[in-house]
Design a protein around this motif. Sequence first.
Motif, PDB file in Angstrom:
ATOM      1  N   CYS A 131      -2.425  -6.729  -0.780  1.00  0.00           N
ATOM      2  CA  CYS A 131      -2.127  -8.158  -0.716  1.00  0.00           C
ATOM      3  C   CYS A 131      -3.238  -8.905   0.034  1.00  0.00           C
ATOM      4  N   HIS A 134       1.226   3.891  -1.004  1.00  0.00           N
ATOM      5  CA  HIS A 134       2.373   4.343  -1.795  1.00  0.00           C
ATOM      6  C   HIS A 134       3.018   5.566  -1.142  1.00  0.00           C
ATOM      7  N   CYS A 140       3.459  -1.509  -5.209  1.00  0.00           N
ATOM      8  CA  CYS A 140       2.868  -1.328  -3.882  1.00  0.00           C
ATOM      9  C   CYS A 140       1.391  -1.683  -4.032  1.00  0.00           C
ATOM     10  N   THR A 141       1.098  -2.962  -3.922  1.00  0.00           N
ATOM     11  CA  THR A 141      -0.254  -3.435  -4.202  1.00  0.00           C
ATOM     12  C   THR A 141      -0.877  -4.114  -2.990  1.00  0.00           C
ATOM     13  N   LYS A 154       8.036   0.880  -8.442  1.00  0.00           N
ATOM     14  CA  LYS A 154       7.499   0.664  -9.784  1.00  0.00           C
ATOM     15  C   LYS A 154       5.979   0.593  -9.738  1.00  0.00           C
ATOM     16  N   PRO A 155       5.322   0.904 -10.872  1.00  0.00           N
ATOM     17  CA  PRO A 155       3.872   0.698 -10.910  1.00  0.00           C
ATOM     18  C   PRO A 155       3.579  -0.760 -10.525  1.00  0.00           C
ATOM     19  N   ARG A 156       2.572  -0.941  -9.770  1.00  0.00           N
ATOM     20  CA  ARG A 156       2.214  -2.248  -9.207  1.00  0.00           C
ATOM     21  C   ARG A 156       3.243  -2.734  -8.194  1.00  0.00           C
ATOM     22  N   GLU A 184      -4.583   2.280  -1.809  1.00  0.00           N
ATOM     23  CA  GLU A 184      -3.280   2.104  -2.446  1.00  0.00           C
ATOM     24  C   GLU A 184      -2.507   3.413  -2.594  1.00  0.00           C
ATOM     25  N   THR A 212       5.174  -4.367  -1.088  1.00  0.00           N
ATOM     26  CA  THR A 212       5.880  -3.254  -1.715  1.00  0.00           C
ATOM     27  C   THR A 212       7.305  -3.634  -2.094  1.00  0.00           C
TER      28      THR A 212
END
Length: 86
Positions: free
Chosen positions: A58, A33, A55-56, A51-53, A29, A8
């Motif tokens: 891993c 977030h 918090c992805t 931002k978009p992407r 996800e 994140t």
Amino acid sequence: MKLHVFDTFAYSKTGKILHFDVLLSERNEVKAHQRAIEWLDSIGEQGATIKPRGCTFCHTVADAPQFADEVARNGYAIYKLEGCPA
């Protein structure tokens, strides 16, 4: 306990980058977030943006005993990386 790690990046109102991992017991996800925003609010970073992407998912760890109690108690844990308060 398996934990799913979400890498994140958040940005404070002053532009400071906060890099941390959200650890959850489920791979979700949306929840990651939400938990990231919850944690940012708890450390006084209300209004920080992810931002978009930002918090992805891993990876998944099979065993992380240092976070198990916190995840059981709060539903998530935070692993602080860069720019986060001690």
